[in-house]
Write a protein that holds these residues in place. Structure first.
Motif, PDB file in Angstrom:
ATOM      1  N   GLN A 127     -46.402 -91.449  25.465  1.00  0.00           N
ATOM      2  CA  GLN A 127     -46.514 -92.065  24.346  1.00  0.00           C
ATOM      3  C   GLN A 127     -47.961 -91.802  23.737  1.00  0.00           C
ATOM      4  O   GLN A 127     -48.770 -91.691  24.739  1.00  0.00           O
ATOM      5  N   LEU A 128     -48.061 -91.816  22.636  1.00  0.00           N
ATOM      6  CA  LEU A 128     -49.424 -91.441  21.858  1.00  0.00           C
ATOM      7  C   LEU A 128     -50.065 -92.626  21.334  1.00  0.00           C
ATOM      8  O   LEU A 128     -49.401 -93.464  20.609  1.00  0.00           O
ATOM      9  N   ASP A 129     -51.349 -92.793  21.510  1.00  0.00           N
ATOM     10  CA  ASP A 129     -52.480 -93.666  21.041  1.00  0.00           C
ATOM     11  C   ASP A 129     -53.306 -92.836  20.423  1.00  0.00           C
ATOM     12  O   ASP A 129     -54.036 -92.130  20.686  1.00  0.00           O
ATOM     13  N   LEU A 130     -53.210 -92.918  18.838  1.00  0.00           N
ATOM     14  CA  LEU A 130     -54.143 -92.149  18.043  1.00  0.00           C
ATOM     15  C   LEU A 130     -55.353 -92.568  17.803  1.00  0.00           C
ATOM     16  O   LEU A 130     -55.507 -93.655  17.396  1.00  0.00           O
ATOM     17  N   VAL A 131     -56.561 -91.523  17.731  1.00  0.00           N
ATOM     18  CA  VAL A 131     -57.960 -91.949  17.135  1.00  0.00           C
ATOM     19  C   VAL A 131     -58.092 -90.857  16.170  1.00  0.00           C
ATOM     20  O   VAL A 131     -57.866 -89.724  16.381  1.00  0.00           O
ATOM     21  N   ILE A 132     -58.797 -91.030  15.190  1.00  0.00           N
ATOM     22  CA  ILE A 132     -59.427 -90.290  14.111  1.00  0.00           C
ATOM     23  C   ILE A 132     -60.607 -89.443  14.467  1.00  0.00           C
ATOM     24  O   ILE A 132     -61.696 -90.343  14.976  1.00  0.00           O
ATOM     25  N   ALA A 133     -60.804 -88.281  14.287  1.00  0.00           N
ATOM     26  CA  ALA A 133     -61.958 -87.646  14.527  1.00  0.00           C
ATOM     27  C   ALA A 133     -62.349 -86.717  13.329  1.00  0.00           C
ATOM     28  O   ALA A 133     -61.504 -85.953  12.777  1.00  0.00           O
ATOM     29  N   GLU A 134     -63.535 -86.534  13.216  1.00  0.00           N
ATOM     30  CA  GLU A 134     -63.869 -85.358  12.109  1.00  0.00           C
ATOM     31  C   GLU A 134     -63.646 -84.079  12.349  1.00  0.00           C
ATOM     32  O   GLU A 134     -63.719 -83.592  13.415  1.00  0.00           O
ATOM     33  N   ALA A 135     -63.044 -83.294  11.481  1.00  0.00           N
ATOM     34  CA  ALA A 135     -62.320 -82.082  11.588  1.00  0.00           C
ATOM     35  C   ALA A 135     -63.287 -81.042  12.448  1.00  0.00           C
ATOM     36  O   ALA A 135     -62.783 -80.346  13.253  1.00  0.00           O
ATOM     37  N   ASP A 136     -64.412 -81.158  11.855  1.00  0.00           N
ATOM     38  CA  ASP A 136     -65.286 -79.898  12.239  1.00  0.00           C
ATOM     39  C   ASP A 136     -65.720 -80.283  13.802  1.00  0.00           C
ATOM     40  O   ASP A 136     -65.864 -79.364  14.454  1.00  0.00           O
ATOM     41  N   LYS A 137     -65.990 -81.735  14.059  1.00  0.00           N
ATOM     42  CA  LYS A 137     -66.635 -81.972  15.308  1.00  0.00           C
ATOM     43  C   LYS A 137     -65.254 -81.495  16.451  1.00  0.00           C
ATOM     44  O   LYS A 137     -65.494 -81.062  17.379  1.00  0.00           O
ATOM     45  N   LEU A 138     -64.078 -81.771  15.782  1.00  0.00           N
ATOM     46  CA  LEU A 138     -62.875 -81.957  16.735  1.00  0.00           C
ATOM     47  C   LEU A 138     -62.783 -80.250  16.989  1.00  0.00           C
ATOM     48  O   LEU A 138     -62.465 -79.749  17.949  1.00  0.00           O
TER      49      LEU A 138
END
Length: 572
Positions: A127-138
């Motif tokens: 199962q997935l628990d999502l967090v948002i990250a900035e695309a360039d840092k990711l």
């Protein structure tokens, strides 16, 4: 000529249009012309100056209801990156941050792409628990995690690193013996163990723990005295990891009911190899393995790097240059006694000096020093080894630990008959060491005539370069042991801040805190007249010997460590 069909907008693009953050025309243009892979729309929007990547990440978190994480500040060694297939990670620009039982925490920039999420659920079965990250840092993090094992290892030793030499082996194993390990020579497991050990060495860790539990398996490292989890490999690998480590440590892989001890070596280059002391322990859910990292370079640091104050260093150097007598190093397990002893041995290790050591076991190999591992099952105890040394024309003898009256008496006699003896005891400070010898049964006259110096020590975490001024109340400073005269405006106490270099802890490395007490005529008189450790401590104080707390407070004044660290590691 028919017009080009408009591209379908992603859920993220539609949400931006609906909330008035982008016009529909801009959203279509960014979707059509984006070329940056998984997060093409995000990068194209930022490239055109329509909205920043940071603003897009905040919008995604607010709109889709997920936490926003600054992934650049996340400790890469804590990631469960192997939970998601590397190809999927690269293709979709996602990173698994942590895994707990049947759930993983997944960082991504666009949470609206259900096809990607379904693919990851199918691949992992979790199962997935999502967090948002900035695309360039990711993107930068994904690139870092995608580096090959060869690149990672090459960084460790620069251009001199020879991949052909990298191997795990039992100490002294021959090629034929190495071939016998093929039954558990699982290449992915071997590469994983090598990567864990290389990362631990790079971090300056002292120990690596492989720990099986009922529903998960974790790996932790001890850095600067603090344990920290670095990985949670799949639980099904616990037997393969344990078997591989046991084979290369020359342990019995069929015996899982009793503890075992062994050694292994990681060969990094022609000039660089790291030894590991391996200990296994049967637990409810498998064998826990702890590997102590024994880096020979730690004994070559030199006395200046250990943290002795100038007067303490001078007293210690004067003692080890004496032709005979006993020098004792005391402190709890993990206080750096071994490094201090080996540093002294390294200073004494000259062509004209015969040095023999009895240890349990020998932790660091020193060329030119005759090192013996005691083996109580075979009858080779510290006292037996000492008696043998005295028939070997020694100049310097090092005893790993004085544990009983027999070892103590032989050590004393050796010190009285023209030999320099170095050893350790587990006591709280220097004065109580003398009382401990007396309680073991050593005659006071023999103690006074043989012991020439005692060093008590602790290890405190050293403040990182990101340290910041600390606002400590006057009452707390006085209670810690500072005098009113010391609390002037000539110095500033510092505390931990936290940065990428120290992984947010505020501390990087450790420094020794010492009480170096030479045995003067006055202290010897107190010993022979039946004085106790309090009498000895009072006399040492009159002679200017700093106790551990005072030495620690001096490190606070110098800005080397924090007051809370000194309070945690010393008693007044």
């Amino acid at each position: 000529m028919a017009a080009n069909p408009q591209p379908a907008l992603s859920g993220f693009a539609r949400a931006l249009v609906q909330h008035g953050r982008l016009s529909e025309a801009d959203a279509i243009a960014c979707t059509r012309h984006g070329t940056e892979g998984a997060n093409a729309f995000i990068f194209e929007s930022a490239k055109r100056g329509l909205i920043s990547i940071a603003s897009l990440a905040r919008f995604a978190a607010d709109t889709f209801g997920y936490p926003l994480l600054d992934i650049a500040a996340f400790d890469k060694s804590m990631l469960s990156a192997d939970a998601v297939d590397r190809k999927l990670m690269q293709k979709h620009q996602v990173v698994a941050l942590a895994q707990r039982q049947n759930r993983i925490t997944l960082a991504l920039a666009d949470p609206s792409n259900m096809r990607v999420l379904d693919e990851i659920r199918f691949q992992t079965g979790l199962q997935l628990d999502l967090v948002i990250a900035e695309a360039d840092k990711l993107k930068r993090l994904v690139e870092t995690l995608s580096e090959s094992a060869a690149d990672t290892l090459k960084e460790f030793n620069g251009d001199n690193f020879d991949m052909g030499l990298l191997k795990l082996e039992a100490q002294g194993e021959s090629h034929e013996e190495a071939e016998d390990t093929s039954e558990v020579d699982d290449a992915p497991v071997v590469r994983f163990i090598q990567k864990v050990l290389i990362d631990a060495i790079n971090e300056g860790a002292s120990d690596v723990h492989f720990e099986p539990y009922e529903k998960y398996y974790r790996i932790r490292v001890r850095t600067d005295g603090v344990l920290r989890e670095i990985a949670q490999p799949p639980l099904v690998l616990k037997e393969k990891i344990a078997a591989r480590i046991k084979v290369i440590s020359r342990l019995d892989i069929s015996e899982k009911r009793v503890p075992q001890d062994g050694r292994m070596k990681l060969v990094l280059s022609k000039a660089k190899a790291i030894d590991f002391r391996v200990s296994t322990l049967p637990t409810l859910y498998g064998e826990k393995i702890v590997m102590r990292i024994l880096d020979p370079s730690s004994a070559m640091l030199g006395i200046d790097a250990l943290g002795y104050e100038p007067d303490q260093r001078q007293a210690l150097l004067a003692a080890i240059e004496r032709p005979y007598g006993m020098i004792l190093v005391t402190g709890p397990t993990g206080s750096g006694k071994t490094v201090s002893l080996y540093t002294c041995l390294n200073l004494l290790n000259r062509a004209g000096v015969n040095i023999s050591t009895a240890e349990d076991p020998a932790e660091i190999n020193l060329p030119g020093v005759n090192q013996v591992n005691v083996n109580e099952k075979a009858g080779l105890t510290f006292s037996v080894a000492l008696r043998a040394f005295l028939r070997q024309d020694p100049d310097v003898i090092m005893v790993g630990e004085i544990r009983d009256i027999d070892t103590a008496e032989i050590s004393v006699k050796a010190a009285q008959t023209g030999h320099l003896v170095l050893s350790t005891l587990h006591t709280n400070d220097a004065p109580t060491t003398l009382e401990r010898l007396k309680n073991m049964g050593v005659a006071p006259f023999n103690i006074a005539s043989s012991v020439i110096l005692i060093t008590a020590q602790r290890l405190a975490r050293r403040l990182c370069s990101c340290k910041k001024p600390a606002d400590i109340p006057l009452e707390a400073m006085l209670e810690a042991g500072f005098s009113v005269d010391e609390l002037d405006d000539s110095w500033q106490p510092y505390g931990p801040a936290g940065c990428d270099r120290c992984k947010g802890s505020g501390y990087k490395g450790r420094v020794g805190i010492y009480q170096v007490m030479p045995i003067t005529e006055e202290i010897a008189h107190i010993i022979m007249t039946g004085g106790n450790s309090m009498d000895i401590a009072a006399q040492a104080d009159r002679e200017g010997v700093h106790n551990l707390r005072r030495s620690g407070l001096l490190k606070v004044r110098q800005g080397v460590t924090s007051l809370e660290e000194v309070l945690a590691t010393t008693n007044e």
